[in-house]
Design an enzyme around this catalytic site. Structure first.
Site, PDB file in Angstrom:
ATOM      1  N   ALA A   1       2.235  -0.529  12.220  1.00  0.00           N
ATOM      2  CA  ALA A   1       1.079   0.289  12.568  1.00  0.00           C
ATOM      3  C   ALA A   1       0.130   0.277  11.367  1.00  0.00           C
ATOM      4  O   ALA A   1       0.562   0.028  10.235  1.00  0.00           O
ATOM      5  CB  ALA A   1       1.530   1.709  12.877  1.00  0.00           C
TER       6      ALA A   1
ATOM      7  N   GLN B   1      -1.080   2.513   9.573  1.00  0.00           N
ATOM      8  CA  GLN B   1      -0.660   3.386   8.462  1.00  0.00           C
ATOM      9  C   GLN B   1       0.785   3.113   8.047  1.00  0.00           C
ATOM     10  O   GLN B   1       1.471   3.995   7.507  1.00  0.00           O
ATOM     11  CB  GLN B   1      -0.854   4.863   8.830  1.00  0.00           C
ATOM     12  N   SER B   2       1.266   1.908   8.280  1.00  0.00           N
ATOM     13  CA  SER B   2       2.660   1.568   7.962  1.00  0.00           C
ATOM     14  C   SER B   2       2.972   1.686   6.472  1.00  0.00           C
ATOM     15  O   SER B   2       2.324   1.049   5.633  1.00  0.00           O
ATOM     16  CB  SER B   2       2.922   0.130   8.425  1.00  0.00           C
ATOM     17  N   ASN B   3       3.987   2.472   6.162  1.00  0.00           N
ATOM     18  CA  ASN B   3       4.470   2.542   4.779  1.00  0.00           C
ATOM     19  C   ASN B   3       5.189   1.254   4.400  1.00  0.00           C
ATOM     20  O   ASN B   3       5.127   0.807   3.250  1.00  0.00           O
ATOM     21  CB  ASN B   3       5.437   3.722   4.622  1.00  0.00           C
TER      22      ASN B   3
END
Ligand SMILES: *Cc1c(COP(=O)(O)O)cnc(C)c1O
Length: 324
Positions: free
Chosen positions: A76, A78-80
């Site tokens: 996604a 906002q993937s960490n």
């Protein structure tokens, strides 16, 4: 399948991460002051830290051992995991490409750090309602890899969330690390996204000792965890998993009511700032488990603080946290 070999690991952090008491938080959720401790896997340093580092040590280690010079991953926006893949690449002198769904978004939260880390971002455009997002992202990652190969590069695709049996091995070792710090631990509580964290902890500690809290990142969290366990050495993939599914709210990207409450209590009792997508949902799951008697006072609980704070600053509903 046998466990990955130690010479196929890269060191990306200093271990062990701290285990800290949290007496005020513990009492505020209905446990005894000494029951709850925090496993600080947010303090893994590299690229603003988080749980994905433990998995990347193994997935990136394998890629480097096989001669990779560029890492590709998906997630996604906002993937960490994507942010930390870019950070691992930078640390190791590799290039990286992050493949995201949709159209370019503003550089806030994790995306800001992605840009700072010098990664290439490929936006693949909106995914039509009839298709599976991950299938489309995987296909796009393959296209990027093919293009790079034609240019003479050696790309490696790191799986979504770093969650295959190789990556999950990092969390199996984390389970052993927790046992050294807390030999009497009854229960480790973690968020479930792509599933590798829970799978590894189950492999390291046994299914009875791990409570996973579904974040809605994948359609069937239990199925995902079981699938990863199936590829791991010496573990039963049929053991009954403890997964709560009551904290997803309106969906993965939403600010769920339980997570919102959990963020507030952790911040106000311990000064501990959680991310709204994962660790706040995980704490909300523990709160619910104490409320319904699944976890009782006197249980030795370790709560996995898994990082993800940059996501707070990229969350569309973050402002809701400022009003009581
Ligand atoms: C990805 C993530 C998790 C969940 O880990 P998985 O191995 O994907 O299930 C938990 N917390 C944070 C902050 C994460 O970024």
């Amino acid at each position: 399948m046998t466990a990955p070999r130690d010479d196929r690991r890269v060191r990306l952090a200093t271990w062990p991460t701290p285990l800290e008491p949290a007496p005020r938080l513990s009492e505020s959720i209905g446990l005894r002051a000494g029951d709850l401790r925090l496993k600080r896997d947010d303090l893994t340093g590299l690229g603003a830290g988080g749980n994905k580092i433990r998995k990347l040590e193994w997935t990136v280690g394998a890629a480097v051992a096989d001669g990779a010079d560029v890492l590709i991953t998906t997630g996604a926006p906002q993937s960490n995991h994507a942010r930390l893949t870019a950070a691992a690449a930078a640390r190791l002198g590799l290039d990286s490409v992050l493949v995201f769904p949709g159209d370019p978004r503003p550089f806030v939260g994790n995306l800001l750090l992605d840009a700072l880390l010098g990664t290439d971002i490929e936006w693949i455009g909106p995914i039509d309602g009839g298709s599976d997002t991950q299938t489309e992202l995987d296909a796009a990652a393959q296209r990027v890899a093919d293009r790079l190969r034609r240019q003479g590069r050696h790309p490696a695709i790191i799986p979504f969330g770093g969650s295959n049996s190789v990556g999950a091995h990092g969390y199996r070792l984390a389970g052993h690390e927790i046992l050294e710090q807390a030999p009497n631990v009854d229960l480790v509580v973690c968020a479930v996204g792509s599933g590798g964290t829970m799978a590894g902890l189950v492999a390291g500690l046994g299914a009875d000792h791990v409570l996973g809290v579904d974040t809605g990142a994948v359609p069937d969290a239990a199925d995902r965890v079981r699938h990863i366990l199936g590829g791991m050495d010496g573990v039963s993939a049929t053991a009954a998993l403890r997964i709560r599914t009551d904290q997803v709210g309106a969906g993965y990207e939403s600010l769920a009511a339980g997570a919102r409450h959990a963020s507030t209590i952790s911040a106000r009792t311990e000064g501990l700032v959680l991310d709204p997508t994962y660790s706040a949902r995980a704490l909300a799951g523990l709160v619910a488990a104490v409320a319904d008697g699944d976890v009782v006072p006197g249980t030795d609980v370790v709560f996995l603080v898994s990082g993800g704070l940059p996501g707070l600053f990229g969350h569309p509903q973050a402002q809701d946290l400022t009003v009581d």
